[in-house]
Design a protein around this motif. Sequence first.
Motif: not given
Length: 181
Positions: A60-63, A95-105, A7-8, A108-116
């Motif tokens: 925190d994506v870095m923690e 998300l739509a622009h592929g940014m990954a500057n926080n834990m949520v994005t 849950l994001a 999301a960018l690293a999710l498996p393609a088939e994951l709902p």
Amino acid sequence: MTKTILLAVSGSISAYKAADLVSHLSKQGYVIHVLMTQAATDFITPLTMQVLSKNPVHLDVMEEKIAGRINHIDLGKEADLFLLAPASANTLAQLAHGMANNMVTATALALPAELPKLIAPAMNTKMYNNPLTQANLASLKQLGYQEIPPKSALLACGDHGQGALADLDIILKKVEESLSE
């Protein structure tokens, strides 16, 4: 078999409703891992989400607390569903622009393609109807995200129109449908 939901929660006045969502999902037996943007923490505390989910909240994506574990990668591998609720205009754009500057994005960018993947927008009517937001939603739908549309209501800002987070029962029904497919 127990299902795991990521849950994001992003920065929206509707973030407080995520607590009720976590509570309901936990009572139904799901394992819930909560990811929050920094803006979300201005509306609801991570401690609330931790107590309700019975799991640490990821901010925190870095923690990385466990050596050999990369949270934003491993959480997606372990999940059965990704749910962004509420989805702010800012997080949708990232998300739509592929940014990954926080834990949520980053997650999301690293999710498996088939994951709902479900997104439940919540924002001002003008922001939701803005052509940029609609284009971002269209891009995300092409990438496999399913929208749980916001409802029309009197919004926190005093405007009336589409933009309020979908009702809890609608979100829960969509989660059930997505996990049973």
